[in-house]
Design an enzyme around this catalytic site. Structure first.
Site, PDB file in Angstrom:
ATOM      1  N   ARG A 224      -1.264  27.966   5.713  1.00 42.00           N
ATOM      2  CA  ARG A 224      -0.270  28.730   5.814  1.00 42.00           C
ATOM      3  C   ARG A 224       0.574  28.465   7.488  1.00 42.00           C
ATOM      4  NH1 ARG A 224      -0.131  29.381   1.349  1.00 42.00           N
ATOM      5  NH2 ARG A 224      -0.569  30.711   0.739  1.00 42.00           N
ATOM      6  N   HIS A 272       7.315  23.651   2.013  1.00 46.92           N
ATOM      7  CA  HIS A 272       6.409  24.427   1.388  1.00 46.92           C
ATOM      8  C   HIS A 272       6.455  23.685   0.103  1.00 46.92           C
ATOM      9  CE1 HIS A 272       3.483  27.690   1.218  1.00 46.92           C
ATOM     10  NE2 HIS A 272       2.916  26.769   0.471  1.00 46.92           N
TER      11      HIS A 272
HETATM   12  C1  GLV Z   1       1.085  27.143  -2.476  1.00 49.52           C
HETATM   13  O1  GLV Z   1       1.310  27.789  -0.608  1.00 49.52           O
HETATM   14  C2  GLV Z   1      -0.563  28.014  -2.735  1.00 49.52           C
HETATM   15  O2  GLV Z   1      -1.414  29.109  -2.026  1.00 49.52           O
HETATM   16  O3  GLV Z   1      -0.555  27.975  -3.221  1.00 49.52           O
END
Ligand code: GLV
Length: 309
Positions: A224, A272
């Protein structure tokens, strides 16, 4: 049985059609802000609004449509006794492993250099890889971290792993807890972060931590954005102790255009995408668990809310 879907997908029917196939007797509802309570039994969510839990008071379990549950934990009104079930792999760990392996291989095999030589029609061979110069350290040894570590160990990179508690993974030197963090860092050149976001891990990757890695360090953050202190990475890159970083997650997503990361040399940025939630595998896993719960069975993947993952 009623199942509510709350995940801001512009085409929620892509999900609800699959859920309907798996749970033909269920009524499936797409949550919308301001909606009256529906009395749903189960919720499938991704970063839901607090309003969902204000309205839905009869939930028996909530299923997270991703691996990280920080989007749920930050809500102020998540009922403490409501079971939260996170996604268990569902096709994510292999994606993560290939993303990380791609970048480790690219760096250790000088692929940027060969690409730039090609641009100059230059045929020049550099020395072969010495794997001992590319020890990888994986932070977090859950489904994802373990798969990443095993994949790189399979490619014969020296691999270390670190987690809060002890792990035993073949081919991976595992370290546990604060007491062994330093040894882990000092053994690592490529640091791969797969940790869950908790109060303990927030801001963990700071200037001091980066400074403990081996020289010529590389960071791959697929955990994260809040794990990383952005300005500390920029400083470590400018000073040259860290030579490159691959970032897939950010404190603010989408990463704002004015963020200095976009213009920092040595950084690779992806939006992401290191591991996407795969609809078919995800719905199949969650609906299987709903059927099990309805049959009075226990399910795996229930989050320990105190621990945070
Ligand atoms: C993506 O970031 C997840 O947590 O699956």
């Amino acid at each position: 049985m009623k199942v509510i879907f709350a995940a801001y997908d512009p085409q929620p029917q892509r999900w609800t059609n699959l859920i309907a196939e798996q749970l033909p007797d269920a009524e499936i509802i797409v949550w919308e802000p301001g909606m009256a309570p529906t009395g749903a039994d189960y919720a499938l969510v991704w970063q839901p609004a607090e309003a969902l839990f204000e309205a839905e008071r009869q939930l028996k379990a909530v299923f997270n449509l991703g691996a990280g549950i920080d989007g749920l934990l930050r809500l102020r009104n998540l009922p403490p006794a409501l079971p939260v079930v996170r996604l268990e792999d569902a096709g994510m760990s292999v994606q993560m492993a290939e993303y990380v392996a791609y970048h480790v291989i690219g760096a250790s095999r000088d692929m940027d250099l060969y690409r730039s030589q090609q641009a100059d029609s230059q045929w020049k061979i550099h020395r072969p890889i010495k794997r001992s110069e590319w020890p990888v350290g994986v932070l977090g040894l859950g489904h994802i971290g373990k798969r990443v570590a095993q994949t790189l160990a399979g490619l014969e990179y020296p691999v270390h792993g670190w987690a809060r508690t002890a792990h035993d993974i073949e081919g991976v030197r595992c370290h546990a807890g604060q007491a062994e963090l330093d040894t882990f860092l000092q053994s690592t050149r490529v640091l791969v972060n797969t940790l869950p976001l908790t109060d303990e891990t927030r801001d963990l990757i700071d200037y001091r931590l980066l400074g403990r890695l081996r020289p010529g360090a590389m960071l791959i953050n697929v955990g994260r954005g809040e794990h990383l202190v952005d300005e500390d990475l920029i400083r470590a890159l400018a000073e040259g102790h860290v030579t490159r970083a691959v970032l897939d997650v950010f404190r603010q997503e989408p990463l704002p255009g004015e963020h200095p990361f976009w213009r920092t040399p040595g950084l690779t940025i992806t939006p992401h995408i290191s591991a996407r939630t795969l609809r078919d595998a995800t719905v199949e896993q969650i609906c299987g668990k709903i059927r099990a719960l309805e049959a009075g069975q226990q399910v795996s993947g229930v989050v320990d809310l105190g621990r945070g993952y």
